[in-house]
Design a protein around this motif. Sequence first.
Motif: not given
Length: 344
Positions: A81-90
């Motif tokens: 999920x981190x690898x696919x994240x587009x958010x500044x925050x996770x």
Amino acid sequence: MKKTITFGIPCYNSADYMDRCVESILVGTGYADDVQIVIVDDGSTKDDTAAKADAWAARHPAIVKAVHQDNGGHGVAVMKAVAHADGVYFKNVDSDDWVDADAARALLDQLRRFIELEDRIDLVITNYVYEHVEDHTHNAVDYRRVLPTGMVFGWGQIGHFMPWQYLLMHALTYRTDVLRASELQMPPHTFYVDNIYAYVPFPRCRSLYYLDVDLYRYLIGREDQSVNEKVLTSRVDHYWRVARIMMRAYHLYDDIDSAQLRGYMLSYFTIIMAICSVFSKMSERDDAEAQLQALWDELKDYDARMYRHARHHVVGLVTNLPGSVGKSLTLGGYRVAQRVVKFN
């Protein structure tokens, strides 16, 4: 567009409860287009988790992304999920948990302010609530007497954490680039890796913010849950594995400049070693005591000062009392703590 926050939801045979998790985030954030949800189907085979993930993505394509992978375990799914994240925050939200709507709105508003003002905040901390299945009670964990509220601060300004008050995964919203730079070693097919997630990235977090809202609702008490006592005892080797990764992440006395952060990390690591000790004593494995001793010996060889703190601190002493009487006292103390805090 760049998203403000990505919520990662690792799912493994989660069809019975994942909808509540996804919906709580959508409703709580008002279906905002600067929010992303990444549902990771971790090789589910026993139900329609994969189909549900795809259905959510089809229903809200601007917000929800469905990712499918071969089964790798909780930590591998989180990092996918981190690898696919587009958010500044996770923020990770496990599929059987959910978020409070008002608190989610407050978090999103605060993160938007940070981005608008170009304030780089590496870690945002919020409260979490144990939702106990067996008696329908609630137990909130907050940090009002430990962390400055409503201001940016550093590790040098933190107070003393009680043993039931550590910064678990449920409390953490990281900047995504901090997580990626940490290069977390999440061993496949291993439970309890949330301890790695809530430990290894901390020295990279230079600026912190505590938002005093009860955001994360942590369901506890399901019989198949990883923190269920019987399940945990049968998987004590997973805790040994996690402890070794945490052990070798740092020589804490040499690598951590902040005395307050070093003290926190030593205390947290000591708790992990205590968990290894207690559940090794509870285990029916013939080699459990030998494996526990090997773990302690490895820590002593790796870093004698970390060993002395973990082994001879009061927590280490009471969870490693010698002999059969000592074992009975150790397990009796665990039972008392479990009834008081209700952590599994």
